[in-house]
Design a protein around this motif. Structure first.
Motif, PDB file in Angstrom:
ATOM      1  N   ASN A  72      46.606  35.781  27.616  1.00 35.16           N
ATOM      2  CA  ASN A  72      47.692  35.361  26.733  1.00 35.16           C
ATOM      3  C   ASN A  72      48.568  34.318  27.413  1.00 35.16           C
ATOM      4  O   ASN A  72      49.790  34.311  27.273  1.00 35.16           O
ATOM      5  CB  ASN A  72      48.541  36.546  26.274  1.00 35.16           C
ATOM      6  N   ASN A  73      47.904  33.452  28.185  1.00 30.43           N
ATOM      7  CA  ASN A  73      48.563  32.347  28.888  1.00 30.43           C
ATOM      8  C   ASN A  73      49.594  32.814  29.911  1.00 30.43           C
ATOM      9  O   ASN A  73      50.497  32.067  30.291  1.00 30.43           O
ATOM     10  CB  ASN A  73      49.234  31.384  27.890  1.00 30.43           C
ATOM     11  N   THR A  74      49.443  34.050  30.395  1.00 29.69           N
ATOM     12  CA  THR A  74      50.376  34.564  31.395  1.00 29.69           C
ATOM     13  C   THR A  74      49.861  34.374  32.814  1.00 29.69           C
ATOM     14  O   THR A  74      50.631  34.461  33.775  1.00 29.69           O
ATOM     15  CB  THR A  74      50.632  36.064  31.191  1.00 29.69           C
ATOM     16  N   GLY A  75      48.558  34.155  32.955  1.00 27.89           N
ATOM     17  CA  GLY A  75      47.968  34.055  34.280  1.00 27.89           C
ATOM     18  C   GLY A  75      47.702  35.405  34.933  1.00 27.89           C
ATOM     19  O   GLY A  75      47.155  35.466  36.033  1.00 27.89           O
ATOM     20  N   ASP A  76      48.063  36.491  34.270  1.00 30.07           N
ATOM     21  CA  ASP A  76      47.849  37.835  34.801  1.00 30.07           C
ATOM     22  C   ASP A  76      46.489  38.340  34.354  1.00 30.07           C
ATOM     23  O   ASP A  76      46.332  38.828  33.226  1.00 30.07           O
ATOM     24  CB  ASP A  76      48.963  38.766  34.315  1.00 30.07           C
ATOM     25  N   ARG A  77      45.497  38.270  35.203  1.00 35.58           N
ATOM     26  CA  ARG A  77      44.123  38.622  34.813  1.00 35.58           C
ATOM     27  C   ARG A  77      43.965  40.103  34.537  1.00 35.58           C
ATOM     28  O   ARG A  77      42.941  40.539  33.996  1.00 35.58           O
ATOM     29  CB  ARG A  77      43.124  38.177  35.877  1.00 35.58           C
ATOM     30  N   TYR A  78      44.961  40.908  34.914  1.00 37.10           N
ATOM     31  CA  TYR A  78      44.894  42.342  34.658  1.00 37.10           C
ATOM     32  C   TYR A  78      45.799  42.770  33.501  1.00 37.10           C
ATOM     33  O   TYR A  78      45.987  43.967  33.285  1.00 37.10           O
ATOM     34  CB  TYR A  78      45.259  43.117  35.927  1.00 37.10           C
ATOM     35  N   ARG A  79      46.314  41.808  32.762  1.00 40.24           N
ATOM     36  CA  ARG A  79      47.189  42.142  31.630  1.00 40.24           C
ATOM     37  C   ARG A  79      46.470  43.059  30.645  1.00 40.24           C
ATOM     38  O   ARG A  79      47.076  43.960  30.058  1.00 40.24           O
ATOM     39  CB  ARG A  79      47.645  40.864  30.935  1.00 40.24           C
ATOM     40  N   TYR A  80      45.173  42.813  30.458  1.00 44.87           N
ATOM     41  CA  TYR A  80      44.364  43.641  29.556  1.00 44.87           C
ATOM     42  C   TYR A  80      43.207  44.297  30.302  1.00 44.87           C
ATOM     43  O   TYR A  80      42.285  44.822  29.678  1.00 44.87           O
ATOM     44  CB  TYR A  80      43.811  42.797  28.406  1.00 44.87           C
ATOM     45  N   ASN A  81      43.228  44.246  31.624  1.00 46.43           N
ATOM     46  CA  ASN A  81      42.139  44.787  32.451  1.00 46.43           C
ATOM     47  C   ASN A  81      40.774  44.272  32.002  1.00 46.43           C
ATOM     48  O   ASN A  81      39.793  45.015  31.954  1.00 46.43           O
ATOM     49  CB  ASN A  81      42.173  46.317  32.463  1.00 46.43           C
ATOM     50  N   GLY A  82      40.742  43.003  31.660  1.00 44.69           N
ATOM     51  CA  GLY A  82      39.472  42.350  31.354  1.00 44.69           C
ATOM     52  C   GLY A  82      38.945  42.545  29.951  1.00 44.69           C
ATOM     53  O   GLY A  82      37.860  42.054  29.634  1.00 44.69           O
ATOM     54  N   MET A  83      39.670  43.231  29.083  1.00 44.91           N
ATOM     55  CA  MET A  83      39.150  43.517  27.739  1.00 44.91           C
ATOM     56  C   MET A  83      39.399  42.329  26.807  1.00 44.91           C
ATOM     57  O   MET A  83      40.078  42.417  25.783  1.00 44.91           O
ATOM     58  CB  MET A  83      39.761  44.821  27.213  1.00 44.91           C
ATOM     59  N   THR A  84      38.780  41.209  27.165  1.00 44.83           N
ATOM     60  CA  THR A  84      39.010  39.931  26.497  1.00 44.83           C
ATOM     61  C   THR A  84      38.434  39.898  25.089  1.00 44.83           C
ATOM     62  O   THR A  84      39.009  39.295  24.183  1.00 44.83           O
ATOM     63  CB  THR A  84      38.398  38.793  27.347  1.00 44.83           C
ATOM     64  N   LEU A  85      37.276  40.525  24.895  1.00 46.38           N
ATOM     65  CA  LEU A  85      36.652  40.528  23.572  1.00 46.38           C
ATOM     66  C   LEU A  85      37.580  41.164  22.541  1.00 46.38           C
ATOM     67  O   LEU A  85      37.673  40.684  21.400  1.00 46.38           O
ATOM     68  CB  LEU A  85      35.322  41.282  23.636  1.00 46.38           C
ATOM     69  N   ALA A  86      38.279  42.215  22.927  1.00 51.64           N
ATOM     70  CA  ALA A  86      39.211  42.874  22.006  1.00 51.64           C
ATOM     71  C   ALA A  86      40.280  41.897  21.537  1.00 51.64           C
ATOM     72  O   ALA A  86      40.628  41.862  20.349  1.00 51.64           O
ATOM     73  CB  ALA A  86      39.854  44.086  22.682  1.00 51.64           C
ATOM     74  N   ASN A  87      40.790  41.090  22.450  1.00 58.69           N
ATOM     75  CA  ASN A  87      41.819  40.117  22.082  1.00 58.69           C
ATOM     76  C   ASN A  87      41.284  39.075  21.112  1.00 58.69           C
ATOM     77  O   ASN A  87      41.944  38.715  20.137  1.00 58.69           O
ATOM     78  CB  ASN A  87      42.345  39.425  23.337  1.00 58.69           C
ATOM     79  N   ALA A  88      40.084  38.578  21.402  1.00 61.08           N
ATOM     80  CA  ALA A  88      39.487  37.558  20.537  1.00 61.08           C
ATOM     81  C   ALA A  88      39.228  38.127  19.144  1.00 61.08           C
ATOM     82  O   ALA A  88      39.418  37.429  18.133  1.00 61.08           O
ATOM     83  CB  ALA A  88      38.192  37.045  21.162  1.00 61.08           C
ATOM     84  N   TYR A  89      38.790  39.374  19.085  1.00 62.66           N
ATOM     85  CA  TYR A  89      38.534  40.010  17.785  1.00 62.66           C
ATOM     86  C   TYR A  89      39.823  40.150  16.983  1.00 62.66           C
ATOM     87  O   TYR A  89      39.876  39.809  15.796  1.00 62.66           O
ATOM     88  CB  TYR A  89      37.877  41.369  17.996  1.00 62.66           C
ATOM     89  N   LEU A  90      40.849  40.653  17.614  1.00 65.69           N
ATOM     90  CA  LEU A  90      42.132  40.823  16.930  1.00 65.69           C
ATOM     91  C   LEU A  90      42.659  39.487  16.428  1.00 65.69           C
ATOM     92  O   LEU A  90      43.141  39.374  15.294  1.00 65.69           O
ATOM     93  CB  LEU A  90      43.142  41.472  17.876  1.00 65.69           C
ATOM     94  N   SER A  91      42.555  38.465  17.254  1.00 64.30           N
ATOM     95  CA  SER A  91      43.022  37.147  16.847  1.00 64.30           C
ATOM     96  C   SER A  91      42.216  36.606  15.672  1.00 64.30           C
ATOM     97  O   SER A  91      42.766  36.035  14.723  1.00 64.30           O
ATOM     98  CB  SER A  91      42.923  36.173  18.030  1.00 64.30           C
ATOM     99  N   SER A  92      40.898  36.814  15.721  1.00 60.48           N
ATOM    100  CA  SER A  92      40.034  36.345  14.637  1.00 60.48           C
ATOM    101  C   SER A  92      40.364  37.044  13.327  1.00 60.48           C
ATOM    102  O   SER A  92      40.433  36.414  12.261  1.00 60.48           O
ATOM    103  CB  SER A  92      38.568  36.582  15.011  1.00 60.48           C
ATOM    104  N   MET A  93      40.578  38.355  13.389  1.00 61.16           N
ATOM    105  CA  MET A  93      40.910  39.106  12.175  1.00 61.16           C
ATOM    106  C   MET A  93      42.296  38.714  11.643  1.00 61.16           C
ATOM    107  O   MET A  93      42.510  38.662  10.420  1.00 61.16           O
ATOM    108  CB  MET A  93      40.845  40.598  12.450  1.00 61.16           C
TER     109      MET A  93
END
Length: 593
Positions: free
Chosen positions: A333-354
């Motif tokens: 989320n443009n924070t630079g914190d790679r552990y903000r979501y502990n790597g669950m990037t697909l979940a973010n992309a899905y939520l954004s797409s929906m």
């Protein structure tokens, strides 16, 4: 459904470390009834109908009607791998890699719809027979129905092998005669979400000869039968298929190439899964705007990470379009914190797409983000009693490949799956609810199963999940874990609906959950869990406007699954008391003034 770890792991070797419980045998539990007050959704007390390993059908499944009623649960799901290929028109399903790729009557028969007809051509069952049995049983049990709909693109047309052998792996039975391919394409039907107006009106008696199955016709059938979701008898929720991360992935040397590689012949891509979810959700909302949609029902952490990733011994293989999604803002989320979501990037992309699709459609297309949780470290009682902590506890680093430093996931940090997904929802699609539509910690025949199940239910309520449906045999110690919340005294008395602050000084030793009822705010319920194989000296410190005097206690421990009345507490002073929790136990305290 649970698959072997090798499918879900990015690396070939999964590291499981045994962590001896060398902890001080005491814990302090602090409860403040004025803090962290939140409603507990009753739907977290749910199970997957017909998801047991006994081949029992109808009401006999999960131990029978009386057993189910004694659990006093609030939600049921009809879902799983076989529902990805369930043809509602004639009751046929294809079991994929779970069962020889055979087309059979597994779903319909399991619901209690009986044996398939052998004399009516393709009309093995009347349309929707299995669905009607499922929902009628939900109505009898007074539970919410969550029904999985198919999205992968194909459905089976007929039954080829009703009873394939138990040892069927590697022996595909999809086609009736030997040939160069496992796939007999004449036996696949196309899924079409929306029936063209140029064909015919929606029918409750669909054609079995048109080689197409219409999803809006299935929804119409159910609405005609029960009304829409706003109706007291209507089906409330629809899940947008099941575990798309396992439909078809890069071939794993140990476990094949997915669950439905015949049904979905190309390697699954992120974009295709997203578009299929959007299209199916759009159809659901067009047919019933009051119904709730759930998705994407990913199989576990690796699905949340990148849909799928397979290590072939030399390199990792991921979806062909993964690079389009493994970018900002989805990564951090443009924070630079790679552990903000502990790597669950697909979940973010899905939520954004929906969210984007919903804005385009001018209506919410996703109501509930759903995923599955089969912990990687729950195969021994020692691991099992700690396993649910991966759902929330930053201080619990499970001994698995996910948390191992150097694998690129949490690198030694706790998983915190639920808080991380709640952060993802807040960042990418606010107000989306969260559900775990399949989970299982094991331990049906061991007290550790009751501990893990009760711990999970406490976490679901405390963390604000909307729905959770257990997948497996809801019997033995699993039933005990449910009953300690939903029928602790044999009279269907329940843990109440308003969660309040409850903190354990030592989560490795014991967990604590507390709640009050709006109808009876002067009664406090506390569930205390002792994870240790020795008794636990526990101190309870309560902040509450009312002074409590006594507590009744019920619990489960030892080798008996029975929840029994235990020695109560009569010496509460200044809202403080001590209690020695039995070894490996779950205790339900009811405190009154």
């Amino acid at each position: 459904m649970r698959l072997h770890n090798a499918i879900k792991a990015l690396i070939l070797i999964s590291v499981t470390l045994q962590m001896p419980l060398l902890y001080a045998q005491s814990a302090t539990f602090k409860i403040n009834t004025s803090l962290e007050k939140k409603s507990i959704s009753p739907l977290i007390y749910g199970y997957n109908a017909y998801a047991d390993g006994t081949n029992r059908t109808g009401w006999n499944n999960q131990g029978g009607l009386a057993a189910l009623q004694s659990l006093n649960l609030a939600s049921r799901r009809l879902g799983g791998n076989s529902m990805t290929s369930f043809n509602w028109e004639n009751g046929v399903t294809n079991s994929g890699d779970d069962w020889c790729n055979s087309s059979n009557a597994a779903v319909s028969a399991a619901t209690g719809a009986g044996d398939p007809s052998q004399t009516s051509g393709l009309a093995y069952y009347t349309p929707g027979a299995g669905l009607i049995n499922f929902h009628d049983q939900s109505l009898t049990l007074n539970t919410y129905s969550l029904l999985q709909l198919p999205a992968a693109g194909k459905l089976p047309k007929d039954i080829i092998n009703l009873y394939p052998p138990a040892t069927c792996k590697g022996s595909d039975l999809w086609q009736s005669a030997a040939g160069p391919s496992n796939i007999d394409t004449a036996r696949w039907l196309d899924i079409v979400n929306d029936k063209p107006t140029t064909v015919d009106a929606l029918s409750t008696s669909p054609s079995l000869a048109d080689n197409v199955v219409y999803i809006d016709e299935e929804l119409n059938f159910l609405i005609q039968q029960y009304g829409n979701a706003a109706n007291s008898r209507g089906i409330k929720g629809y899940e947008l298929d099941n575990e798309p991360d396992l439909w078809h992935h890069w071939a794993d040397v140990n476990n094949g190439s997915g669950t439905h590689y015949n049904l979905y012949p190309n390697l699954t891509t992120v974009g295709d899964v997203f578009q299929r979810n959007i299209a199916l959700a759009t159809t659901v909302k067009r047919m019933d705007a009051t119904a709730q949609t759930y998705g994407p029902a990913l199989s576990g952490y690796l699905g949340l990470f990148s849909l799928w990733a397979v290590w072939d011994g030399v390199q990792s293989h991921q979806p062909a379009d993964w690079a389009n999604y493994n970018v900002e803002p989805f990564a951090t989320n443009n924070t630079g914190d790679r552990y903000r979501y502990n790597g669950m990037t697909l979940a973010n992309a899905y939520l954004s797409s929906m969210k984007q699709a919903s804005q385009t459609a001018n209506q919410r297309l996703l109501d509930v983000f759903s995923f599955h949780y089969y912990p990687q470290a729950s195969y021994t009682p020692i691991d099992r009693v700690q396993a649910a902590r991966s759902l929330w506890d930053a201080n619990y680093v499970e001994p698995t490949w996910i948390t191992q430093t150097g694998n690129g996931f949490t690198d030694g940090r706790g998983l915190q799956i639920v808080p991380k997904l709640k952060q993802a929802i807040a960042d990418f699609y606010p107000d989306t609810k969260l559900a775990i539509t399949e989970y299982d910690f094991g331990g049906r025949d061991d007290i550790s199963g009751a501990i893990a199940q009760a711990d999970a239910l406490g976490i679901f309520g405390k963390q604000g999940l909307y729905l959770a449906t257990y997948f497996g045999d809801a019997e033995g110690f699993i039933a005990s874990g449910f009953k300690i919340f939903r029928n602790y005294d044999g009279n269907k008395s329940v843990f109440p609906e308003i969660s309040v602050q409850a903190i354990s000084s030592n989560n490795a030793n014991g967990a604590v959950y507390a709640a009050v009822s709006a109808a009876d705010p002067n009664t406090l319920h506390i569930i205390a869990i002792n994870r240790l194989v020795t008794s636990l000296s526990s101190s309870f410190q309560i902040t509450n406007p009312t002074s409590f005097k006594t507590a009744q206690v019920w619990g489960v421990s030892g080798t008996s699954t029975a929840i029994t009345a235990r020695t109560g507490v009569s010496n509460i002073a200044s809202n403080k008391f001590s209690y020695r929790l039995p070894a490996s136990s779950v205790m339900h305290f009811v405190l009154t003034p």
